[in-house]
Design an enzyme around this catalytic site. Structure first.
Site, mmCIF file in Angstrom:
data_model
loop_
_atom_site.group_PDB
_atom_site.id
_atom_site.type_symbol
_atom_site.label_atom_id
_atom_site.label_comp_id
_atom_site.label_asym_id
_atom_site.label_seq_id
_atom_site.Cartn_x
_atom_site.Cartn_y
_atom_site.Cartn_z
ATOM 1 N N ASP A 1 -15.386 -3.875 12.257
ATOM 2 C CA ASP A 1 -15.622 -2.039 12.253
ATOM 3 C C ASP A 1 -16.944 -2.317 10.962
ATOM 4 O O ASP A 1 -17.494 -3.608 11.242
ATOM 5 C CB ASP A 1 -14.492 -2.509 11.122
ATOM 6 C CG ASP A 1 -14.431 -2.589 9.847
ATOM 7 O OD1 ASP A 1 -14.343 -2.115 8.354
ATOM 8 O OD2 ASP A 1 -14.593 -4.345 9.335
ATOM 9 N N PHE B 1 -11.516 -7.626 12.475
ATOM 10 C CA PHE B 1 -10.839 -7.115 13.049
ATOM 11 C C PHE B 1 -13.142 -6.940 12.940
ATOM 12 O O PHE B 1 -13.208 -5.711 11.796
ATOM 13 C CB PHE B 1 -10.675 -6.208 13.085
ATOM 14 C CG PHE B 1 -9.167 -6.166 12.889
ATOM 15 C CD1 PHE B 1 -8.189 -6.580 10.867
ATOM 16 C CD2 PHE B 1 -8.189 -7.149 13.215
ATOM 17 C CE1 PHE B 1 -7.482 -7.182 10.644
ATOM 18 C CE2 PHE B 1 -7.105 -8.273 12.950
ATOM 19 C CZ PHE B 1 -6.696 -7.762 11.934
ATOM 20 N N ASP C 1 -9.833 -5.038 1.531
ATOM 21 C CA ASP C 1 -9.273 -4.554 0.560
ATOM 22 C C ASP C 1 -10.274 -4.655 -0.881
ATOM 23 O O ASP C 1 -10.582 -3.856 -1.526
ATOM 24 C CB ASP C 1 -7.846 -5.244 -0.143
ATOM 25 C CG ASP C 1 -7.045 -3.997 0.900
ATOM 26 O OD1 ASP C 1 -6.061 -4.953 1.112
ATOM 27 O OD2 ASP C 1 -6.974 -3.493 1.524
ATOM 28 N N HIS D 1 1.173 -1.587 0.150
ATOM 29 C CA HIS D 1 0.363 0.069 0.106
ATOM 30 C C HIS D 1 0.498 0.799 0.139
ATOM 31 O O HIS D 1 1.623 1.432 0.852
ATOM 32 C CB HIS D 1 -1.080 -0.379 1.054
ATOM 33 C CG HIS D 1 -2.016 -0.802 1.359
ATOM 34 N ND1 HIS D 1 -2.785 -0.738 0.490
ATOM 35 C CD2 HIS D 1 -2.495 -2.024 1.457
ATOM 36 C CE1 HIS D 1 -3.761 -1.695 0.172
ATOM 37 N NE2 HIS D 1 -3.343 -2.611 0.928
ATOM 38 N N ASP E 1 -9.195 -11.190 6.527
ATOM 39 C CA ASP E 1 -9.373 -9.799 6.910
ATOM 40 C C ASP E 1 -9.122 -8.588 5.448
ATOM 41 O O ASP E 1 -9.996 -7.930 5.099
ATOM 42 C CB ASP E 1 -9.533 -9.210 8.250
ATOM 43 C CG ASP E 1 -10.126 -8.178 8.374
ATOM 44 O OD1 ASP E 1 -9.325 -7.185 7.841
ATOM 45 O OD2 ASP E 1 -11.015 -7.986 9.632
HETATM 46 N N1 LIG Z 1 -11.717 -5.146 10.288
HETATM 47 C C1 LIG Z 1 -10.619 -4.141 8.916
HETATM 48 N N2 LIG Z 1 -10.657 -2.655 9.323
HETATM 49 C C2 LIG Z 1 -9.978 -2.593 8.414
HETATM 50 C C3 LIG Z 1 -8.911 -2.211 7.845
HETATM 51 C C4 LIG Z 1 -8.853 -1.162 7.160
HETATM 52 C C5 LIG Z 1 -7.273 -0.598 6.760
HETATM 53 N N3 LIG Z 1 -6.426 -2.000 7.211
HETATM 54 C C6 LIG Z 1 -5.283 -1.928 5.560
HETATM 55 C C7 LIG Z 1 -3.705 -2.929 5.921
HETATM 56 C C8 LIG Z 1 -4.081 -4.037 5.679
HETATM 57 C C9 LIG Z 1 -5.438 -3.556 4.266
HETATM 58 O O1 LIG Z 1 -4.752 -4.899 3.399
HETATM 59 C C10 LIG Z 1 -6.241 -2.893 4.581
HETATM 60 O O2 LIG Z 1 -4.908 -2.537 3.368
HETATM 61 C C11 LIG Z 1 -9.362 0.051 7.517
HETATM 62 N N4 LIG Z 1 -10.319 -0.645 8.742
HETATM 63 C C12 LIG Z 1 -11.796 0.069 8.944
HETATM 64 O O3 LIG Z 1 -12.096 0.656 8.555
HETATM 65 C C13 LIG Z 1 -12.750 1.722 8.139
HETATM 66 C C14 LIG Z 1 -12.641 2.088 7.372
HETATM 67 O O4 LIG Z 1 -13.170 2.236 6.054
HETATM 68 P P1 LIG Z 1 -12.952 3.027 5.200
HETATM 69 O O5 LIG Z 1 -13.482 4.841 6.024
HETATM 70 O O6 LIG Z 1 -13.798 2.977 3.856
HETATM 71 O O7 LIG Z 1 -11.426 3.703 4.700
HETATM 72 C C15 LIG Z 1 -12.125 2.150 9.622
HETATM 73 O O8 LIG Z 1 -13.327 1.030 10.894
HETATM 74 C C16 LIG Z 1 -10.854 1.046 10.119
HETATM 75 O O9 LIG Z 1 -10.955 0.929 11.386
HETATM 76 C C17 LIG Z 1 -8.919 -4.079 7.332
HETATM 77 O O10 LIG Z 1 -7.724 -4.117 7.523
HETATM 78 N N5 LIG Z 1 -9.711 -4.474 8.180
#
Ligand SMILES: Nc1nc2c(c(CN[C@H]3C=C[C@H](O)[C@@H]3O)cn2[C@@H]2O[C@H](COP(=O)(O)O)[C@@H](O)[C@H]2O)c(=O)[nH]1
Length: 370
Positions: free
Chosen positions: A265, A263, A341, A78, A336
């Site tokens: 979210d 996680f 992604d 990224h 996840d």
């Molecule tokens: N479950 C889960 N939640 C994640 C991520 C990530 C980013 N992680 C990066 C690292 C490795 C991965 O490849 C991702 O590129 C952000 N979030 C959550 O999403 C929400 C943001 O959403 P939006 O406003 O649309 O960007 C917010 O609650 C944020 O905490 C994840 O990976 N898993």
């Protein structure tokens, strides 16, 4: 029980708070998130898990993850994620996941909170990553705990500045979190984030328990049907980001990384529902379609978050049944990351095509937990 015997529940609480893990000395640390997720699933009435959808998703997610060669290396790909395999990246990830929550806005793409950095306007999670990178580039030590304590409100508000009239959601709460966390780091870890990681002794569950025991800002716990349920979204994603950023080596070495769940979210439930893995009651679906806010801690919200965790646990068991090699190659973290992604890619593709993506919108809860 004779009155000179300690109450087992009390003993357990004492062990947990001392980070000694549960029961006997050699029992591995347990975050108790998965047991909370199962309890939530068993007591949910507005959210359920579709077994046919779960089987189909297990098969398609496995295939797409293989095709993409999805691995921990995807994390560093990224563009704004830090690449250095050193302490600066640990500090970056800790700061990022302390604040990794609630980016959604009711305003349209032009008016919503966003950050201009390196010629792009970043929204959502990437707006936070851009904020941290921009601050560091400007010489502001935003990933240094002493700065969190000593900086004035004005200095911090400048770091989190938006390029639109809408300021970052929950900005006051974010500033308070930085200050409170900086204090605890100074009092208990000699001001060093690396000391927190070191104290977990390469246990992922141990690090989650350390974070939630010492830092209230990570204590993502709620009451559901009279019981405390543990979701620990940001504590878990912090461990996952460390593991992925360091490709499971050096500071990212964890002996029990498979203990970490997805996680919960607002993106993962959206993806699971669109994949027909999660079923929402007509009343809940209508509420989300109307984009009505759901209060933090409301049963509906806890059911969405808890069933998401349990659904991916069942999905992973199904994946391993279909492809035994998945047991070594895939864990809830990678599933996840892949789901998140993919969700963002679908959203971006729809935006490029000038259409709305066909997914039900994500649920709207304003909270510091995710
Ligand atoms: N479950 C889960 N939640 C994640 C991520 C990530 C980013 N992680 C990066 C690292 C490795 C991965 O490849 C991702 O590129 C952000 N979030 C959550 O999403 C929400 C943001 O959403 P939006 O406003 O649309 O960007 C917010 O609650 C944020 O905490 C994840 O990976 N898993």
């Amino acid at each position: 029980m004779s009155d000179d015997e300690a109450d087992p529940e009390l003993l357990e609480l004492l062990r947990q708070s001392l980070g000694l893990g549960s029961g006997s000395a050699d029992a591995p640390p347990n975050t108790r998130v998965l047991e909370s997720a199962e309890f939530i699933y068993d007591n949910s009435i507005s959210v359920s898990i579709v077994s046919g959808g779960t089987k189909a998703a297990a098969s398609s997610i496995w295939r797409m993850m293989q095709e993409k060669g999805f691995s921990t290396k995807t994390w560093s790909d990224h563009e704004l994620h830090p690449k250095a395999k050193d302490e600066s990246t640990i500090n970056f990830i800790f700061t990022m996941d302390l604040l990794n929550f609630s980016f959604w806005s009711v305003l349209d793409e032009q008016k919503r909170f966003q950050v201009t950095y390196q010629g792009n306007n970043w929204t959502g999670y990437m707006s936070l990553v851009a904020i941290l990178q921009r601050a560091l580039e400007e010489g502001t030590p935003i990933t240094t705990p002493t700065f969190w304590i000593e900086a004035t409100d004005e200095q911090l508000r400048h770091v989190f500045r938006s390029s639109t009239d809408e300021e970052m959601p929950l900005l006051d709460e974010r500033i308070a979190l930085l200050r409170e966390t900086g204090q605890v780091l100074n009092e208990c870890f000699d001001g060093s984030i690396v000391n927190v990681i070191a104290q977990a002794k390469k246990s992922a569950a141990g690090l989650v328990n350390l974070l939630v025991d010492y830092f209230p800002g990570f204590r993502d716990e709620h009451t559901f049907h009279g019981k405390t349920v543990r979701l620990y979204k940001r504590a878990q994603i912090l461990v996952a980001d460390l593991w992925a950023a360091f490709n499971g080596k050096e500071y990212g070495t964890f002996d029990d990384i498979e203990h970490i769940t997805i996680f919960p979210d607002y993106r993962i439930p959206q993806m699971l529902q669109s994949l027909n893995v999660l079923w929402y009651s007509p009343r809940l679906e209508a509420k989300i379609k109307r984009q009505e806010e759901i209060k933090s801690g409301d049963n509906l919200e806890i059911e969405i978050r808890g069933c998401s965790i349990w659904a991916v646990e069942l999905l992973r068991r199904e994946m391993i049944k279909q492809h035994p090699e998945a047991k070594e190659k895939v864990n809830p973290i990678l599933i996840d990351f892949f789901l998140y992604d993919t969700c963002k890619e679908r959203e971006a593709a729809a935006e490029r095509a000038g259409t709305k993506d066909d997914m039900l919108p994500h649920h709207r809860t304003r909270s510091i937990w995710y």
